[in-house]
Scaffold this motif. Structure first.
Motif, mmCIF file in Angstrom:
data_model
loop_
_atom_site.group_PDB
_atom_site.id
_atom_site.type_symbol
_atom_site.label_atom_id
_atom_site.label_comp_id
_atom_site.label_asym_id
_atom_site.label_seq_id
_atom_site.Cartn_x
_atom_site.Cartn_y
_atom_site.Cartn_z
ATOM 1 N N GLY A 59 4.768 -46.113 10.543
ATOM 2 C CA GLY A 59 6.123 -46.591 10.330
ATOM 3 C C GLY A 59 7.002 -46.301 11.529
ATOM 4 N N GLY A 60 7.971 -47.159 11.772
ATOM 5 C CA GLY A 60 8.837 -47.022 12.941
ATOM 6 C C GLY A 60 9.596 -45.711 12.970
ATOM 7 N N LYS A 61 10.092 -45.260 11.833
ATOM 8 C CA LYS A 61 10.872 -44.024 11.803
ATOM 9 C C LYS A 61 10.012 -42.817 12.167
ATOM 10 C CE LYS A 61 14.168 -41.437 8.955
ATOM 11 N NZ LYS A 61 13.669 -40.114 9.403
ATOM 12 N N TYR A 63 7.459 -42.816 14.097
ATOM 13 C CA TYR A 63 7.213 -42.894 15.545
ATOM 14 C C TYR A 63 8.425 -42.415 16.334
ATOM 15 C CZ TYR A 63 6.321 -44.835 20.164
ATOM 16 O OH TYR A 63 6.160 -44.981 21.517
ATOM 17 N N HIS A 64 9.596 -42.900 15.982
ATOM 18 C CA HIS A 64 10.794 -42.579 16.753
ATOM 19 C C HIS A 64 11.274 -41.146 16.521
ATOM 20 C CE1 HIS A 64 11.302 -46.536 18.445
ATOM 21 N NE2 HIS A 64 11.187 -47.091 17.250
ATOM 22 N N GLU A 86 5.702 -53.829 4.053
ATOM 23 C CA GLU A 86 6.078 -55.013 4.812
ATOM 24 C C GLU A 86 4.842 -55.829 5.180
ATOM 25 O OE1 GLU A 86 8.196 -53.548 8.140
ATOM 26 O OE2 GLU A 86 9.573 -52.336 6.941
ATOM 27 N N ILE A 91 1.744 -48.540 5.139
ATOM 28 C CA ILE A 91 2.573 -47.968 6.193
ATOM 29 C C ILE A 91 2.763 -46.467 5.993
ATOM 30 C CG2 ILE A 91 4.804 -48.105 7.371
ATOM 31 C CD1 ILE A 91 5.102 -50.934 6.196
ATOM 32 N N ARG A 93 4.845 -43.476 6.084
ATOM 33 C CA ARG A 93 6.287 -43.242 6.047
ATOM 34 C C ARG A 93 6.667 -41.812 6.409
ATOM 35 N NH1 ARG A 93 8.404 -47.982 6.966
ATOM 36 N NH2 ARG A 93 7.974 -49.553 5.341
#
Length: 376
Positions: A59-61, A63-64, A86, A91, A93
Motif C-alpha cells: 500500500g502507498g501509505k 511505502y511512504h 483497489e 494490499i 495496509r
C-alpha cells in the motif's frame, strides 16, 4: 495447506495484540513468504479453514511512511492485508511490529540496513571445519545475531570430509566465542548429528538458515523439506564445496513442524549493529581495557596497556583482538555514514517543504514546525 493454522505460521499473543486495531477495518493477518521485488508472496487464510499463497502488493501509505528500506515489509513479517481492495488487488495496509529482526549492512557503499529475516526464533549458521572455517567471520555473525534478538545456532557441517579432531576443535573454538550459542557437528550427507534440530523446529517456531555458498546449506534445506527443493552439484574434491542455487529469500513451512527461511549464500558479513552489542560480544577485551594504566589508552605503544600485555603473554588471542578493532572501525564508519545520510535527508525535506509553501506565512509556519522543540 489445509491443515495449517495461524499458530503453525508463528502467530502468537504479541502479533494478535498489535493486529487488533486493523481487525475492525476488515483486514486480515498474513505472513510474507517471498519478496518478488514488485510484489510479495503471502500465506493467508483462504476462507475454507485452510491457507493458501496469495500475491500481494504494498500500500502507498506503508511505502511512504517507511523512513528506510529496513522499515518496509520483509520476508517473515506479519502484515495487515486488505483482500480484494483497489482493482481486486490484495494490499498490505500495515506491517506489524517485529519480535526479532536479523539484518546486516547492505553490500557495497550503501549506509542502509538490509533485513535478512524478520520474526525468527533462531538463526542457524552453516559452516564447516575446512575452507569455510573462520572465527573472525563467526564473530561477525554472532554480533549481528545478538542484535537481532534471536538464538544463535551453528552447524559445523560436512564432518564426513574432515577428521573428527578437526571438527571437534572447530566446534570448541566457536563455542568459546559465544557461550550462549548452540554449536553442533553435523553431516547432512551421512545424516549425522541432525536430531538436535528438533529443538529449533517446533510448531510455530521460525529459523533462518545462513552461511557461505558451498557449505552444504542447500542440502540441509532439502533434507528438512524432504525433497530436492534446490539442486546441489557434486562436491568438488579440492575445495569440498558443492554448487548452491538459492537465489532469493523464501519462507517455507515444514510438514513436521517449524518454519524455515532460506537465504542465498552470504559473501559479505557487513556490520549493522551498535557499540553496546559489540562490547557485549567482546566483554573480555572490554574488561582488559579497563585495566590499562591510562583511561584513553590507544592499545598500541602506550605504557601500561593491559591488552597489549595480554596479547604478548598469550592470554588474549591476537587475531581475536584484531577482529575486534576491525569491527569497531566498521561500526564507527557506519555511524558517520548514517549521520551524513540523515543530514542530507533532513536538508532535502526542509527544502521540499519550502518549495511547496509558496507564500511567506506558510513558509514561516513550516520553518517553525521544523525547529527542535524544547522539553519541559
Amino acid at each position: 495447506m489445509a491443515s495449517l493454522s495461524l499458530i503453525d505460521l508463528g502467530w502468537n499473543e504479541f502479533f494478535a495484540k498489535h493486529f487488533e486495531p486493523f481487525r475492525e477495518q476488515g483486514w486480515k493477518p498474513a505472513r510474507l513468504i517471498r519478496d518478488n521485488k514488485i510484489s510479495y508472496g503471502a500465506l493467508l487464510e483462504d476462507g475454507t479453514n485452510g491457507f493458501d499463497e496469495f500475491e500481494v502488493i504494498l500500500g502507498g501509505k506503508v511505502y511512504h511512511d517507511a523512513e528506510t528500506d529496513a522499515e518496509l515489509p520483509a520476508v517473515g513479517d506479519w502484515v495487515a492485508l486488505e483482500v480484494g481492495g483497489e482493482n481486486g488487488d490484495n494490499i498490505i495496509r500495515a506491517r506489524l511490529p517485529r519480535q526479532t529482526c536479523f539484518s546486516r549492512k547492505a553490500s557495497g557503499f550503501s549506509a542502509e540496513e538490509q533485513v535478512i529475516a524478520a520474526n525468527v526464533n533462531a538463526v542457524i549458521v552453516v559452516t564447516d571445519a575446512g575452507p569455510d572455517y573462520s572465527l573472525r567471520r563467526m564473530e561477525r555473525y554472532f554480533t549481528l545475531i545478538a542484535r537481532s534478538g534471536a538464538k544463535a545456532v551453528v552447524l559445523v557441517n560436512k564432518s564426513d570430509l574432515y577428521p573428527d579432531k578437526q571438527n571437534q576443535e572447530a566446534a570448541e573454538a566457536i563455542r568459546a566465542l559465544n557461550a550462549d550459542a548452540d554449536v553442533h557437528v553435523t553431516s547432512v550427507k551421512k545424516r549425522k548429528g541432525l536430531k538436535v534440530l528438533k529443538d529449533y523446529l517446533k510448531r510455530g517456531q521460525s529459523v533462518a538458515v545462513i552461511g557461505s555458498s558451498g557449505v552444504g546449506k542447500s542440502a540441509f534445506v532439502n533434507l528438512l523439506l524432504g525433497e530436492d527443493w534446490q539442486w546441489v552439484d557434486e562436491v568438488n574434491e579440492v575445495t569440498g564445496k558443492g554448487r548452491h542455487t538459492t537465489t532469493a529469500r523464501e519462507l517455507l513451512v515444514l510438514d513436521k513442524g517449524g518454519i524455515l527461511i532460506d537465504n542465498p549464500g552470504i559473501k559479505e558479513v557487513q556490520m549493522w549493529t551498535n557499540e553496546t552489542t559489540l562490547r557485549e560480544r567482546f566483554a573480555d577485551i572490554e574488561k582488559l581495557a579497563g585495566q590499562c594504566k591510562y583511561h584513553d589508552c590507544k592499545h598500541g605503544t602506550d605504557a601500561g596497556c593491559a591488552i597489549r600485555t595480554a596479547v604478548e603473554a598469550g592470554t588474549l588471542d591476537a587475531e581475536r583482538y584484531e577482529g575486534y578493532l576491525k569491527l569497531e572501525d566498521e561500526i564507527s564508519k557506519l555511524r558517520k555514514q548514517r549521520k551524513k545520510r540523515q543530514m542530507t535527508v533532513e536538508r532535502r525535506n526542509k527544502r521540499d517543504h519550502k518549495i511547496k509553501a509558496r507564500n511567506r506565512v506558510d513558509r514561516e509556519d513550516i520553518e517553525r514546525d521544523l525547529k527542535p522543540r524544547s522539553r519541559g
